[in-house]
Design a protein around this motif. Structure first.
Motif: not given
Length: 119
Positions: A38, A41-42, A44-51
């Motif tokens: 999380t 994600d925050s 990098i700015g992936l909007n919870s993609v990895l989590s």
């Protein structure tokens, strides 16, 4: 970490029993990984993609270890559906998960504590 990997090796094994240590170490490691992902994600700015992908990947092992934990307390795995009841269901499942397992064999298999002592 070994407890976590042991659960992943038994990826979709819903039969048998799981000790409290196996269950809670799996939960702890999942929580740590989820927090790290999380944060990544925050940043990098992936909007919870990895989590989100991680949560999806460990969904089946999480259900399986939860069912095996209920089996250790001599309860049906279907009681996992109690988690769908807001607030109360989650509390009941935490109590069941924290309760000591049945000593000796039960209808779901041999006592994992006794198996660990003989190995």
């Amino acid at each position: 970490m070994n407890w976590y990997l042991g659960v992943l090796k038994n990826y979709a094994g819903f039969s048998g029993r799981a000790r409290r240590t196996e269950f809670w170490m799996f939960v702890l490691f999942n929580l740590i990984v989820q927090i790290v992902l999380t944060v990544i994600d925050s940043v990098i700015g992936l909007n919870s993609v990895l989590s989100g992908l991680y949560a999806l990947a460990v969904l089946i092992p999480s259900l399986a270890v939860s069912v095996r934990r209920l089996h250790d307390t001599d309860k049906s795995g279907w009681l996992l559906l109690l988690g769908l009841i807001p607030l109360v269901g989650g509390i009941i499942l935490i109590v069941f998960s924290a309760t000591a397992g049945t000593a000796g064999p039960n209808k779901y298999g041999h006592d994992p504590k006794q198996l660990g002592a003989h190995v």
